[in-house]
Design a protein around this motif. Structure first.
Motif: not given
Length: 128
Positions: A7-8, A38-43, A84-85, A90-93
């Motif tokens: 997961f991320s 990427s574009v200010g979003i980090q994971a 997130f996947d 996409e959000p993960m449950d």
């Protein structure tokens, strides 16, 4: 039954592509070779054994938040780590019970996909 979850999580604060932050992450135990900005979003991408995805996510967040100025995104209503996947983002449950495809309990492998113009950082250390 223990499974390996991939997961991320989104991270804010310190620049995940800076060498000093990479070193701090490695010292804290983060050894997965995929972190991106990427574009200010980090994971950060995690591969973590646990009985439940929620347990794996909390463990990963605690590990990452040991680094000064790194904050992991959480659900504003529940306070749970938002996961997130790692491929589709996409959000993960957290309550979902994925069915593994092999007897080791590992989640199925997924093809890697780059999102936009990402900068990937890595670790030469093996996963725990």
């Amino acid at each position: 039954m223990t499974r390996t979850y991939e997961f991320s999580v989104y991270a804010e604060g310190a620049d995940l592509t800076a060498a000093s932050t990479v070193e701090q992450l490695e010292r804290a135990g983060y050894t997965h070779p995929a972190a991106a900005a990427s574009v200010g979003i980090q994971a950060l991408v995690f591969s973590r054994p646990a009985e439940r995805l929620a347990d794996a996510a909390e463990s990963a967040a605690a590990e990452a938040e040991c680094i000064a100025e790194v904050w992991i995104a959480r659900n504003v209503r529940s306070g749970a780590v938002a996961v997130f996947d790692p491929v589709t983002m996409e959000p993960m449950d957290l309550d979902a019970d994925p069915t593994p495809t092999d007897p080791t309990g590992a989640m199925p492998a997924r093809p890697q996909r780059r999102i936009g113009r990402s900068q990937h950082i890595g670790s030469p250390l093996p996963l725990r």
